[in-house]
Design a protein around this motif. Sequence first.
Motif, PDB file in Angstrom:
ATOM      1  N   ALA A 137     -26.623  61.041   7.458  1.00  0.00           N
ATOM      2  CA  ALA A 137     -27.669  60.057   7.731  1.00  0.00           C
ATOM      3  C   ALA A 137     -28.116  60.203   9.178  1.00  0.00           C
ATOM      4  CB  ALA A 137     -27.143  58.645   7.491  1.00  0.00           C
ATOM      5  N   GLU A 138     -29.262  59.592   9.485  1.00  0.00           N
ATOM      6  CA  GLU A 138     -29.768  59.578  10.858  1.00  0.00           C
ATOM      7  C   GLU A 138     -29.074  58.437  11.606  1.00  0.00           C
ATOM      8  OE1 GLU A 138     -33.983  59.155  13.341  1.00  0.00           O
ATOM      9  OE2 GLU A 138     -34.006  59.438  11.151  1.00  0.00           O
ATOM     10  N   VAL A 139     -27.943  58.771  12.201  1.00  0.00           N
ATOM     11  CA  VAL A 139     -27.131  57.787  12.905  1.00  0.00           C
ATOM     12  C   VAL A 139     -26.778  58.343  14.280  1.00  0.00           C
ATOM     13  CG1 VAL A 139     -24.986  56.467  12.904  1.00  0.00           C
ATOM     14  CG2 VAL A 139     -26.151  56.927  10.753  1.00  0.00           C
ATOM     15  N   GLY A 140     -27.052  57.585  15.332  1.00  0.00           N
ATOM     16  CA  GLY A 140     -26.743  58.029  16.683  1.00  0.00           C
ATOM     17  C   GLY A 140     -25.323  57.685  17.083  1.00  0.00           C
ATOM     18  N   ASN A 141     -24.823  58.380  18.108  1.00  0.00           N
ATOM     19  CA  ASN A 141     -23.486  58.080  18.611  1.00  0.00           C
ATOM     20  C   ASN A 141     -23.343  56.625  19.025  1.00  0.00           C
ATOM     21  OD1 ASN A 141     -22.473  60.678  18.273  1.00  0.00           O
ATOM     22  ND2 ASN A 141     -22.975  61.327  20.362  1.00  0.00           N
ATOM     23  N   ASP A 142     -24.399  56.079  19.645  1.00  0.00           N
ATOM     24  CA  ASP A 142     -24.296  54.693  20.106  1.00  0.00           C
ATOM     25  C   ASP A 142     -24.221  53.720  18.940  1.00  0.00           C
ATOM     26  OD1 ASP A 142     -26.922  55.415  19.513  1.00  0.00           O
ATOM     27  OD2 ASP A 142     -27.790  53.904  20.848  1.00  0.00           O
ATOM     28  N   ASP A 143     -24.898  54.034  17.808  1.00  0.00           N
ATOM     29  CA  ASP A 143     -24.795  53.180  16.620  1.00  0.00           C
ATOM     30  C   ASP A 143     -23.351  53.136  16.121  1.00  0.00           C
ATOM     31  OD1 ASP A 143     -27.596  52.828  16.614  1.00  0.00           O
ATOM     32  OD2 ASP A 143     -27.880  54.630  15.397  1.00  0.00           O
ATOM     33  N   VAL A 144     -22.718  54.304  16.075  1.00  0.00           N
ATOM     34  CA  VAL A 144     -21.338  54.393  15.584  1.00  0.00           C
ATOM     35  C   VAL A 144     -20.388  53.656  16.519  1.00  0.00           C
ATOM     36  CG1 VAL A 144     -19.432  55.963  15.058  1.00  0.00           C
ATOM     37  CG2 VAL A 144     -21.767  56.551  14.359  1.00  0.00           C
ATOM     38  N   ILE A 145     -20.511  53.896  17.825  1.00  0.00           N
ATOM     39  CA  ILE A 145     -19.628  53.252  18.801  1.00  0.00           C
ATOM     40  C   ILE A 145     -19.782  51.734  18.748  1.00  0.00           C
ATOM     41  CG2 ILE A 145     -19.246  52.907  21.265  1.00  0.00           C
ATOM     42  CD1 ILE A 145     -17.984  55.415  20.289  1.00  0.00           C
ATOM     43  N   ASP A 146     -21.014  51.267  18.627  1.00  0.00           N
ATOM     44  CA  ASP A 146     -21.241  49.816  18.552  1.00  0.00           C
ATOM     45  C   ASP A 146     -20.592  49.228  17.300  1.00  0.00           C
ATOM     46  OD1 ASP A 146     -22.635  49.922  20.893  1.00  0.00           O
ATOM     47  OD2 ASP A 146     -24.621  49.691  19.995  1.00  0.00           O
ATOM     48  N   ALA A 147     -20.716  49.924  16.164  1.00  0.00           N
ATOM     49  CA  ALA A 147     -20.087  49.433  14.934  1.00  0.00           C
ATOM     50  C   ALA A 147     -18.572  49.386  15.080  1.00  0.00           C
ATOM     51  CB  ALA A 147     -20.491  50.308  13.753  1.00  0.00           C
ATOM     52  N   PHE A 148     -17.993  50.367  15.755  1.00  0.00           N
ATOM     53  CA  PHE A 148     -16.546  50.351  16.000  1.00  0.00           C
ATOM     54  C   PHE A 148     -16.155  49.178  16.889  1.00  0.00           C
ATOM     55  CE2 PHE A 148     -16.060  54.573  14.209  1.00  0.00           C
ATOM     56  CZ  PHE A 148     -14.745  54.568  13.777  1.00  0.00           C
ATOM     57  N   ALA A 149     -16.941  48.896  17.920  1.00  0.00           N
ATOM     58  CA  ALA A 149     -16.620  47.764  18.799  1.00  0.00           C
ATOM     59  C   ALA A 149     -16.616  46.452  18.020  1.00  0.00           C
ATOM     60  CB  ALA A 149     -17.627  47.697  19.948  1.00  0.00           C
ATOM     61  N   LEU A 150     -17.576  46.288  17.113  1.00  0.00           N
ATOM     62  CA  LEU A 150     -17.643  45.066  16.315  1.00  0.00           C
ATOM     63  C   LEU A 150     -16.490  44.998  15.314  1.00  0.00           C
ATOM     64  CD1 LEU A 150     -21.481  44.893  15.585  1.00  0.00           C
ATOM     65  CD2 LEU A 150     -20.209  43.765  17.398  1.00  0.00           C
ATOM     66  N   ALA A 151     -16.177  46.136  14.682  1.00  0.00           N
ATOM     67  CA  ALA A 151     -15.081  46.138  13.708  1.00  0.00           C
ATOM     68  C   ALA A 151     -13.748  45.854  14.382  1.00  0.00           C
ATOM     69  CB  ALA A 151     -15.040  47.487  12.982  1.00  0.00           C
ATOM     70  N   LEU A 152     -13.519  46.445  15.540  1.00  0.00           N
ATOM     71  CA  LEU A 152     -12.273  46.205  16.269  1.00  0.00           C
ATOM     72  C   LEU A 152     -12.192  44.747  16.715  1.00  0.00           C
ATOM     73  CD1 LEU A 152      -9.741  47.670  17.324  1.00  0.00           C
ATOM     74  CD2 LEU A 152     -11.000  48.148  19.425  1.00  0.00           C
ATOM     75  N   THR A 153     -13.319  44.189  17.127  1.00  0.00           N
ATOM     76  CA  THR A 153     -13.357  42.772  17.510  1.00  0.00           C
ATOM     77  C   THR A 153     -13.032  41.876  16.325  1.00  0.00           C
ATOM     78  OG1 THR A 153     -14.974  43.160  19.275  1.00  0.00           O
ATOM     79  CG2 THR A 153     -14.884  40.939  18.350  1.00  0.00           C
ATOM     80  N   ALA A 154     -13.508  42.238  15.157  1.00  0.00           N
ATOM     81  CA  ALA A 154     -13.256  41.433  13.953  1.00  0.00           C
ATOM     82  C   ALA A 154     -11.820  41.542  13.469  1.00  0.00           C
ATOM     83  CB  ALA A 154     -14.200  41.870  12.833  1.00  0.00           C
ATOM     84  N   SER A 155     -11.144  42.624  13.815  1.00  0.00           N
ATOM     85  CA  SER A 155      -9.847  42.953  13.222  1.00  0.00           C
ATOM     86  C   SER A 155      -8.691  42.226  13.902  1.00  0.00           C
ATOM     87  CB  SER A 155      -9.618  44.463  13.324  1.00  0.00           C
ATOM     88  OG  SER A 155      -9.188  44.820  14.631  1.00  0.00           O
ATOM     89  N   PRO A 156      -7.508  42.245  13.279  1.00  0.00           N
ATOM     90  CA  PRO A 156      -6.322  41.635  13.897  1.00  0.00           C
ATOM     91  C   PRO A 156      -5.800  42.402  15.106  1.00  0.00           C
ATOM     92  CG  PRO A 156      -6.067  41.810  11.508  1.00  0.00           C
ATOM     93  CD  PRO A 156      -7.260  42.630  11.880  1.00  0.00           C
ATOM     94  N   LYS A 157      -6.359  43.563  15.415  1.00  0.00           N
ATOM     95  CA  LYS A 157      -5.929  44.307  16.592  1.00  0.00           C
ATOM     96  C   LYS A 157      -6.361  43.634  17.885  1.00  0.00           C
ATOM     97  CE  LYS A 157      -5.243  49.023  14.968  1.00  0.00           C
ATOM     98  NZ  LYS A 157      -3.996  49.233  15.724  1.00  0.00           N
TER      99      LYS A 157
END
Length: 246
Positions: free
Chosen positions: A194-214
Amino acid sequence: MYIGVDGCPDGWITVQFNEGGYESSCLCKDIEDLWQEYGETAERILIDVPIGLRENSNAKRPCDDAARGKLRPERHSSVFPVPVRAAVHEESYEDAKETQEDRTDGSLGVQSWGIADKIAELDTFLRKTEPDAVGTIRESHPEVCFWALNGESSTEYSKTGQPAAAFWERIEILEAIDGSIVDAVRDVTTDLDAEVGNDDVIDAFALALTASPKTGPLHTLPDEGLERDQGDPTGDLPMEMVYAYP
């Protein structure tokens, strides 16, 4: 499951964590597709899109004001002004700008219009299609997440002005909390067709990590004691941003 979501040209990039860490990622073509994928099993879905809109005022949302305060002086401009509801649902920038000017004493910037289609899609979904998703899908902002995960210090490098330095700066912040992040990001950026930039992926990881029990419990902007707006004029949607500390 704990999901982080960021918009991209082909739809929505999602990153899924479980209690142990990174689980998987996928591209969802629209919000309904995303809800079908995660709605029944996700504990939290954090998304980088405004939830809760004004109808006839360009008054700043308190959560946006609070976010800019946290991110000054480096990253406050990453929090874009949010158009009124009718403007985001227009078909063209010219029509949206006219609607914004008719309903408020301000105008509509190109950057804000650039995310209007995503705002409108989520707004329609939460108000009309799946109101029960409110509370599971919550608004966050990647730069606020990085600020919190980085010891209340905003990132130094701009994703647009210095993309390579910005990428590795944000990777290091995430890696300090989850040492497997580099491998996970590599998997996502190489496997998604898909047309996905590095910043899109990094931002999604930041949100997922924030949501997680980690990370710790979710905090909400505006902070306790500051002026809060209980929701947009429809009474359906909160105006808030969530974040978490390591």
